[in-house]
Design an enzyme around this catalytic site. Structure first.
Site, PDB file in Angstrom:
ATOM      1  N   GLN A 134       1.913 -13.673   5.188  1.00  0.00           N
ATOM      2  CA  GLN A 134       1.117 -13.301   4.016  1.00  0.00           C
ATOM      3  C   GLN A 134       2.043 -13.108   2.828  1.00  0.00           C
ATOM      4  OE1 GLN A 134      -2.108 -10.229   5.169  1.00  0.00           O
ATOM      5  NE2 GLN A 134      -0.470  -9.892   6.621  1.00  0.00           N
ATOM      6  N   HIS A 138      -0.695 -16.951   1.415  1.00  0.00           N
ATOM      7  CA  HIS A 138      -0.952 -16.465   0.058  1.00  0.00           C
ATOM      8  C   HIS A 138      -0.043 -17.105  -0.965  1.00  0.00           C
ATOM      9  CE1 HIS A 138      -2.696 -12.623   2.136  1.00  0.00           C
ATOM     10  NE2 HIS A 138      -3.528 -13.642   2.184  1.00  0.00           N
ATOM     11  N   SER A 173       2.417  -5.671   8.927  1.00  0.00           N
ATOM     12  CA  SER A 173       1.174  -5.893   8.173  1.00  0.00           C
ATOM     13  C   SER A 173       0.193  -4.771   8.476  1.00  0.00           C
ATOM     14  CB  SER A 173       0.537  -7.236   8.543  1.00  0.00           C
ATOM     15  OG  SER A 173      -0.734  -7.351   7.923  1.00  0.00           O
ATOM     16  N   SER A 174      -0.484  -4.304   7.422  1.00  0.00           N
ATOM     17  CA  SER A 174      -1.519  -3.282   7.612  1.00  0.00           C
ATOM     18  C   SER A 174      -2.773  -3.900   8.252  1.00  0.00           C
ATOM     19  CB  SER A 174      -1.886  -2.662   6.268  1.00  0.00           C
ATOM     20  OG  SER A 174      -2.395  -3.670   5.407  1.00  0.00           O
ATOM     21  N   ARG A 230       0.785  -1.238   0.000  1.00  0.00           N
ATOM     22  CA  ARG A 230       0.000   0.000   0.000  1.00  0.00           C
ATOM     23  C   ARG A 230       0.811   1.280   0.000  1.00  0.00           C
ATOM     24  NH1 ARG A 230      -2.947  -3.840   2.035  1.00  0.00           N
ATOM     25  NH2 ARG A 230      -5.022  -3.978   1.144  1.00  0.00           N
ATOM     26  N   CYS A 241      -0.621 -33.820 -16.672  1.00  0.00           N
ATOM     27  CA  CYS A 241      -2.069 -33.938 -16.889  1.00  0.00           C
ATOM     28  C   CYS A 241      -2.602 -32.930 -17.909  1.00  0.00           C
ATOM     29  CB  CYS A 241      -2.804 -33.786 -15.560  1.00  0.00           C
ATOM     30  SG  CYS A 241      -2.849 -32.091 -14.980  1.00  0.00           S
ATOM     31  N   ILE A 267       4.877 -13.713  -0.131  1.00  0.00           N
ATOM     32  CA  ILE A 267       5.012 -14.730  -1.172  1.00  0.00           C
ATOM     33  C   ILE A 267       6.460 -14.826  -1.633  1.00  0.00           C
ATOM     34  CG2 ILE A 267       2.641 -14.454  -1.993  1.00  0.00           C
ATOM     35  CD1 ILE A 267       3.618 -12.462  -4.052  1.00  0.00           C
ATOM     36  N   ASP A 268       7.364 -14.158  -0.876  1.00  0.00           N
ATOM     37  CA  ASP A 268       8.736 -14.005  -1.354  1.00  0.00           C
ATOM     38  C   ASP A 268       9.693 -15.102  -0.904  1.00  0.00           C
ATOM     39  OD1 ASP A 268       9.234 -13.292   1.350  1.00  0.00           O
ATOM     40  OD2 ASP A 268       9.016 -11.154   0.918  1.00  0.00           O
TER      41      ASP A 268
HETATM   42  P1  NAD Z   1       0.613  -4.089   3.425  1.00  0.00           P
HETATM   43  O1  NAD Z   1       1.454  -3.538   2.326  1.00  0.00           O
HETATM   44  O2  NAD Z   1      -0.857  -3.896   3.367  1.00  0.00           O
HETATM   45  O3  NAD Z   1       1.140  -3.458   4.793  1.00  0.00           O
HETATM   46  C1  NAD Z   1       2.503  -3.412   5.107  1.00  0.00           C
HETATM   47  C2  NAD Z   1       2.634  -2.584   6.384  1.00  0.00           C
HETATM   48  O4  NAD Z   1       4.005  -2.619   6.759  1.00  0.00           O
HETATM   49  C3  NAD Z   1       2.240  -1.122   6.185  1.00  0.00           C
HETATM   50  O5  NAD Z   1       1.276  -0.771   7.164  1.00  0.00           O
HETATM   51  C4  NAD Z   1       3.557  -0.349   6.375  1.00  0.00           C
HETATM   52  O6  NAD Z   1       3.387   0.833   7.105  1.00  0.00           O
HETATM   53  C5  NAD Z   1       4.386  -1.333   7.194  1.00  0.00           C
HETATM   54  N1  NAD Z   1       5.821  -1.248   6.941  1.00  0.00           N
HETATM   55  C6  NAD Z   1       6.437  -1.318   5.726  1.00  0.00           C
HETATM   56  N2  NAD Z   1       7.787  -1.311   5.881  1.00  0.00           N
HETATM   57  C7  NAD Z   1       8.000  -1.212   7.223  1.00  0.00           C
HETATM   58  C8  NAD Z   1       9.193  -1.147   8.016  1.00  0.00           C
HETATM   59  N3  NAD Z   1      10.398  -1.228   7.463  1.00  0.00           N
HETATM   60  N4  NAD Z   1       9.054  -1.034   9.367  1.00  0.00           N
HETATM   61  C9  NAD Z   1       7.816  -0.953   9.939  1.00  0.00           C
HETATM   62  N5  NAD Z   1       6.666  -1.028   9.243  1.00  0.00           N
HETATM   63  C10 NAD Z   1       6.762  -1.158   7.896  1.00  0.00           C
HETATM   64  O7  NAD Z   1       1.014  -5.600   3.601  1.00  0.00           O
HETATM   65  P2  NAD Z   1       0.178  -6.870   4.048  1.00  0.00           P
HETATM   66  O8  NAD Z   1      -0.617  -6.541   5.271  1.00  0.00           O
HETATM   67  O9  NAD Z   1       1.137  -7.994   4.082  1.00  0.00           O
HETATM   68  O10 NAD Z   1      -0.846  -7.108   2.853  1.00  0.00           O
HETATM   69  C11 NAD Z   1      -0.345  -7.057   1.518  1.00  0.00           C
HETATM   70  C12 NAD Z   1      -0.650  -8.241   0.632  1.00  0.00           C
HETATM   71  O11 NAD Z   1       0.183  -8.161  -0.543  1.00  0.00           O
HETATM   72  C13 NAD Z   1      -0.313  -9.542   1.291  1.00  0.00           C
HETATM   73  O12 NAD Z   1      -1.386 -10.359   1.074  1.00  0.00           O
HETATM   74  C14 NAD Z   1       0.911 -10.093   0.556  1.00  0.00           C
HETATM   75  O13 NAD Z   1       0.623 -11.403   0.083  1.00  0.00           O
HETATM   76  C15 NAD Z   1       1.072  -9.260  -0.685  1.00  0.00           C
HETATM   77  N6  NAD Z   1       2.465  -8.719  -0.847  1.00  0.00           N
HETATM   78  C16 NAD Z   1       3.537  -9.490  -0.524  1.00  0.00           C
HETATM   79  C17 NAD Z   1       4.830  -8.993  -0.653  1.00  0.00           C
HETATM   80  C18 NAD Z   1       6.000  -9.876  -0.281  1.00  0.00           C
HETATM   81  O14 NAD Z   1       5.877 -11.108  -0.387  1.00  0.00           O
HETATM   82  N7  NAD Z   1       7.131  -9.319   0.159  1.00  0.00           N
HETATM   83  C19 NAD Z   1       5.028  -7.685  -1.097  1.00  0.00           C
HETATM   84  C20 NAD Z   1       3.896  -6.909  -1.447  1.00  0.00           C
HETATM   85  C21 NAD Z   1       2.612  -7.446  -1.312  1.00  0.00           C
END
Ligand code: NAD
Length: 255
Positions: free
Chosen positions: A106, A126, A200-201, A39, A162, A108-109
């Site tokens: 959550q 995920h 996580s948000s 986000r 398949c 996927i990395d």
């Molecule tokens: P999100 O992007 O909604 O929220 C991430 C949160 O982390 C934010 O609120 C942000 O303020 C906080 N944040 C970011 N960097 C930070 C730091 N260095 N220190 C402290 N806080 C920090 O992420 P989500 O809740 O995981 O949901 C996103 C969805 O997108 C997930 O379902 C995921 O599967 C996918 N996604 C995954 C990756 C990955 O695998 N790395 C990357 C992007 C999106």
């Protein structure tokens, strides 16, 4: 609520005290490895529109677009090239020491596994974008040969067992959640004494229900996230801080 200055000491004490700790991570833990989160401005999805599962299944062109996006992200030095950071390594250490039971992620990395957490102790809600799978028979496929064929003439991968459609092992929007992973995540959340959310948000459901389940069963809830989340009011301890330096400050003695 504990005063912010005492927060790290409190978290350390709770980790030492807990007989069962679950770590729950989101995209925020991997931003310090160079993978943008979902986000924040400049995040991946402000540049690439996710293709939902229905579209992927309905059209070969959407499947091509999806693979193009996957390999473009890799070419940008993101997925596939990123390395675990101090926070992934710290969690791996807690797990090896028996201070934490498992990670629900959550992400996927694949960076928790790359940091040394055994596969069995990572619950991926995920999926994982480091390999692919047949949607019919679930045979696993590595990405390198798919990439080589796709780069040559954009040919789509099909299952050689398949004939099913092969897709990156990520759970797309609109795709059913992986049932076994979800059941296991619910069970460990219900059974733990300490539940720590990291990066996580807490806006994506049903994943964001897990901290609520843990809290309802009496676990302590800790949230480490630099921005507010909708579950902040439920937390016993909030650390609105940068994840890497925060976890770096919590090394624990062997049990
Ligand atoms: P999100 O992007 O909604 O929220 C991430 C949160 O982390 C934010 O609120 C942000 O303020 C906080 N944040 C970011 N960097 C930070 C730091 N260095 N220190 C402290 N806080 C920090 O992420 P989500 O809740 O995981 O949901 C996103 C969805 O997108 C997930 O379902 C995921 O599967 C996918 N996604 C995954 C990756 C990955 O695998 N790395 C990357 C992007 C999106």
């Amino acid at each position: 609520m504990t005063a912010p200055d005492d927060a790290l000491d409190t978290l350390r004490a709770w980790l030492l005290d807990s007989r069962s700790t679950v770590i729950f991570t989101g995209a925020g833990i991997s931003t310090e490895s160079g993978i943008p989160d979902f986000r924040s401005p400049g995040g991946i999805w402000s540049r690439y529109r996710p293709i939902d599962f229905g579209e992927f299944m309905a059209s070969e062109e959407k499947r091509r677009e999806s693979w193009r996006m996957r390999f473009a992200l890799e070419n940008e030095g993101l997925f596939g090239q990123a390395q675990p950071n101090i926070a992934h390594r710290r969690i791996a250490e807690w797990i090896e020491q028996g201070r934490a039971d498992c990670v629900i992620t959550q992400n996927i990395d694949g960076l928790h596994q790359a940091a040394g957490v055994p596969d069995m102790q990572v619950i991926e809600l995920h999926g994982n974008n480091q390999y692919a799978g047949c949607l019919e028979c679930h045979k696993r496929f590595e990405l390198a040969p798919i990439r080589a064929n796709f780069m040559r003439d954009e040919s789509l991968p099909w299952c050689d067992r398949c004939g099913g459609i092969v897709k990156s092992a990520v759970i797309s929007f609109g795709q059913p959640m992986p049932e076994a992973a979800m059941r296991r995540a619910q069970a460990v959340s219900l059974g733990c004494e300490l539940f720590i959310v990291i990066g996580s948000s807490l806006l994506v459901y049903p994943a964001a229900d897990l901290p609520v389940l843990a809290k309802r069963r009496g676990a302590r809830l800790v949230i480490i996230n630099r921005e507010p989340t909708p579950l902040d009011g439920l937390a016993d301890l909030l650390l609105p801080r940068q994840i890497g330096p925060t976890l770096a400050g919590i090394d624990l003695p062997e049990r």
